[in-house]
Design a protein around this motif. Structure first.
Motif, short mmCIF file in Angstrom:
data_model
loop_
_atom_site.label_atom_id
_atom_site.label_comp_id
_atom_site.label_asym_id
_atom_site.label_seq_id
_atom_site.Cartn_x
_atom_site.Cartn_y
_atom_site.Cartn_z
N GLU A 75 0.82 -1.21 0.00
CA GLU A 75 0.00 0.00 0.00
C GLU A 75 0.85 1.26 0.00
O GLU A 75 0.35 2.36 0.24
CB GLU A 75 -0.93 -0.01 1.22
CG GLU A 75 -1.93 -1.17 1.20
CD GLU A 75 -2.84 -1.18 2.42
OE1 GLU A 75 -2.65 -0.31 3.30
OE2 GLU A 75 -3.74 -2.04 2.48
N ALA A 76 2.15 1.10 -0.26
CA ALA A 76 3.05 2.25 -0.29
C ALA A 76 2.58 3.28 -1.32
O ALA A 76 2.11 2.92 -2.40
CB ALA A 76 4.47 1.79 -0.61
N GLU A 117 12.77 2.01 -13.02
CA GLU A 117 11.54 2.81 -12.94
C GLU A 117 11.63 3.90 -11.88
O GLU A 117 10.61 4.42 -11.43
CB GLU A 117 10.35 1.89 -12.64
CG GLU A 117 10.23 0.69 -13.56
CD GLU A 117 10.07 1.08 -15.02
OE1 GLU A 117 9.30 2.02 -15.30
OE2 GLU A 117 10.72 0.43 -15.87
N ALA A 118 12.84 4.24 -11.46
CA ALA A 118 13.05 5.21 -10.39
C ALA A 118 12.29 6.51 -10.64
O ALA A 118 12.29 7.05 -11.75
CB ALA A 118 14.54 5.51 -10.23
N GLY A 119 11.60 6.96 -9.58
CA GLY A 119 10.87 8.22 -9.65
C GLY A 119 9.44 8.09 -10.14
O GLY A 119 8.67 9.06 -10.06
N LYS A 120 9.06 6.92 -10.59
CA LYS A 120 7.69 6.73 -11.09
C LYS A 120 6.75 6.38 -9.96
O LYS A 120 7.16 6.05 -8.84
CB LYS A 120 7.67 5.63 -12.16
CG LYS A 120 8.44 6.00 -13.43
CD LYS A 120 8.28 4.96 -14.51
CE LYS A 120 9.01 5.36 -15.78
NZ LYS A 120 8.88 4.35 -16.85
N SER A 121 5.48 6.45 -10.23
CA SER A 121 4.46 6.16 -9.22
C SER A 121 4.45 4.67 -8.90
O SER A 121 4.87 3.84 -9.72
CB SER A 121 3.09 6.58 -9.72
OG SER A 121 2.65 5.71 -10.76
N PRO A 122 3.97 4.31 -7.71
CA PRO A 122 3.88 2.88 -7.36
C PRO A 122 3.11 2.06 -8.39
O PRO A 122 3.50 0.94 -8.71
CB PRO A 122 3.17 2.91 -6.00
CG PRO A 122 3.60 4.20 -5.39
CD PRO A 122 3.64 5.16 -6.54
N GLU A 123 2.03 2.60 -8.93
CA GLU A 123 1.26 1.84 -9.91
C GLU A 123 2.05 1.61 -11.18
O GLU A 123 1.97 0.53 -11.80
CB GLU A 123 -0.06 2.57 -10.22
CG GLU A 123 -1.05 2.56 -9.07
CD GLU A 123 -1.30 1.17 -8.51
OE1 GLU A 123 -1.57 0.25 -9.32
OE2 GLU A 123 -1.20 0.98 -7.29
N GLU A 124 2.83 2.61 -11.60
CA GLU A 124 3.66 2.44 -12.80
C GLU A 124 4.76 1.40 -12.56
O GLU A 124 5.06 0.59 -13.44
CB GLU A 124 4.28 3.78 -13.18
CG GLU A 124 3.29 4.79 -13.74
CD GLU A 124 3.92 6.15 -13.98
OE1 GLU A 124 3.73 6.70 -15.09
OE2 GLU A 124 4.62 6.67 -13.08
N VAL A 125 5.33 1.42 -11.37
CA VAL A 125 6.38 0.45 -11.04
C VAL A 125 5.80 -0.97 -11.01
O VAL A 125 6.40 -1.91 -11.53
CB VAL A 125 7.04 0.79 -9.70
CG1 VAL A 125 8.03 -0.30 -9.29
CG2 VAL A 125 7.74 2.14 -9.77
N LYS A 126 4.64 -1.12 -10.41
CA LYS A 126 4.00 -2.44 -10.34
C LYS A 126 3.71 -2.97 -11.74
O LYS A 126 3.90 -4.17 -12.02
CB LYS A 126 2.72 -2.36 -9.52
CG LYS A 126 2.95 -2.10 -8.03
CD LYS A 126 1.63 -1.92 -7.29
CE LYS A 126 1.86 -1.57 -5.83
NZ LYS A 126 0.59 -1.36 -5.09
N ALA A 127 3.26 -2.09 -12.63
CA ALA A 127 2.99 -2.51 -14.01
C ALA A 127 4.28 -2.96 -14.70
O ALA A 127 4.27 -3.93 -15.46
CB ALA A 127 2.34 -1.36 -14.79
N ALA A 128 5.37 -2.27 -14.41
CA ALA A 128 6.66 -2.65 -14.99
C ALA A 128 7.13 -4.00 -14.47
O ALA A 128 7.68 -4.82 -15.21
CB ALA A 128 7.70 -1.57 -14.70
N LEU A 129 6.90 -4.26 -13.18
CA LEU A 129 7.29 -5.54 -12.60
C LEU A 129 6.47 -6.68 -13.21
O LEU A 129 7.00 -7.77 -13.46
CB LEU A 129 7.10 -5.51 -11.08
CG LEU A 129 8.05 -4.62 -10.29
CD1 LEU A 129 7.71 -4.68 -8.81
CD2 LEU A 129 9.50 -5.02 -10.51
#
Length: 355
Positions: A75-76, A117-129
């Motif tokens: 939930e970060a 994905e440094a600096g991106k939103s948590p949702e964007e990082v999760k999508a990348a993962l």
């Protein structure tokens, strides 16, 4: 025949919509084909440790999906806090199996993607993962097919092939490693005769290899581990194909316990011994087999796990290493997705990474 497992079975699959990992429980084969639906990271850890999923590539795929799902639950609300949660999941999954390098390779690759994905939103990082985990799975399928094609070039129609443990489609995304040339040869009418070591004490050869090859219509004969010598002596085996969990930079290869004994026999009978390993299994930082940590398993796997009643004296001491290391001098060639490495492996394996 139910149809080739290559076509009908995915041993590891992500159900992102329902936040779950779907795994074929390999501990129940061949008597029951059950798929587990795992949502909790602890359950994914258990599945790896207790061999419900096994095979170096499949473990890596599971780890990639697992660390994605664990991070997805976070939930970060910022990048740094999400990375802290990601690291906890990654470090936890890394404790499940110490020998299979694909586990650590996949987790490191997921971490590298996270940092990209440094600096991106948590949702964007999760999508990348999620994207990275799917790439790991899709790439493994192509890697296995390539390994199969290179390995098939070493074999001739009608040959007898000895295998140990299970390096088939259920141990990977598809095709397998050591079994990939068997499946590709089947499509071309090579009519291989496969001898599958039962592979004590967990019987991966008996429960898994014999099962999936029989399902695919391959001519497979199950033998006890201690029968390999006599069938080699009788001229029934023209090549040995095995998978691998870690390859050192000098070519020393850790695989399921009993593999080194098969290699010694093959050397004695002048039979080529090939290790089929994706480059993700090659650890150039590991200089020799002496540097490979060998996992020790519970005594129950030897004394009681596969029997209605214990088959050893109560409280007898046991020694149950999961793997052994085959010396590079016993290996004819190491088949990778980039080609076949031949001795001296310290040179040829390094060259593979440059292709």
């Amino acid at each position: 025949m139910m149809g080739s497992p290559v076509d009908v079975i995915q041993s590891v699959r992500l159900d992102d919509e329902n936040d779950m990992l779907i795994l074929l429980d390999q501990t129940l084969l061949p008597n029951e084909k059950r798929f587990l639906e795992l949502k909790e990271i602890k359950d994914i850890w258990d599945a790896i440790y207790f061999l419900k999923v096994r095979g170096a590539p499949a473990i890596g795929i599971t780890a990639a999906y697992g660390v994605y799902l664990g991070t997805k639950q976070s939930e970060a609300d910022n990048y740094d806090d999400l990375f802290a949660d990601f690291t906890k999941v990654k470090d936890y999954l890394a404790t499940s199996r110490p020998t299979a390098v694909n586990l650590f390779w996949a987790l490191a690759r997921m971490e590298a993607r996270f940092k990209l994905e440094a600096g991106k939103s948590p949702e964007e990082v999760k999508a990348a993962l999620k994207e990275e985990s799917e790439l790991i799975r899709d790439e493994d399928e192509q890697v296995c097919k390539s390994i199969g094609e290179y390995a098939l070039s070493l074999l001739e129609p009608g040959w007898g092939i000895l295998t140990h443990c299970n390096a088939g489609t259920i141990a990977t995304a598809k095709y397998g490693t050591a079994l990939a040339p068997i499946y590709l040869g089947q499509e071309k009418g090579y009519n291989f005769k496969v001898f599958a070591d039962e592979t004590r004490p967990l019987l991966q050869g008996a429960r898994l290899t014999a099962w999936e090859l029989q399902e695919a219509g391959v001519d497979v004969t199950l033998i006890c581990d201690n029968m390999a010598s006599i069938i080699m002596k009788e001229g029934k085996v023209q090549a040995v194909l095995v998978g691998c969990d870690r390859v050192a930079s000098n070519g020393d290869s850790a695989n399921k316990i009993g593999t080194s004994g098969v290699a010694i026999l093959a050397k004695h009978y002048n039979i080529p011994f090939y290790v089929c390993a994706p480059l993700s299994t090659v650890d150039l930082e590991c200089k020799t087999g002496d540097d490979i940590h060998i996992e020790l398993r519970p005594s129950s796997e030897i004394t009681s796990a596969w029997y209605e009643k214990p088959m050893a004296p109560k409280d007898v001491k046991t020694y149950n290493p999961a793997f052994d290391v085959t010396d590079h001098e016993l290996i004819t060639g190491i088949v990778t997705e980039k080609g076949i490495a031949y001795p001296p492996f310290s040179n040829s394996l390094a060259e593979m990474f440059k292709k």
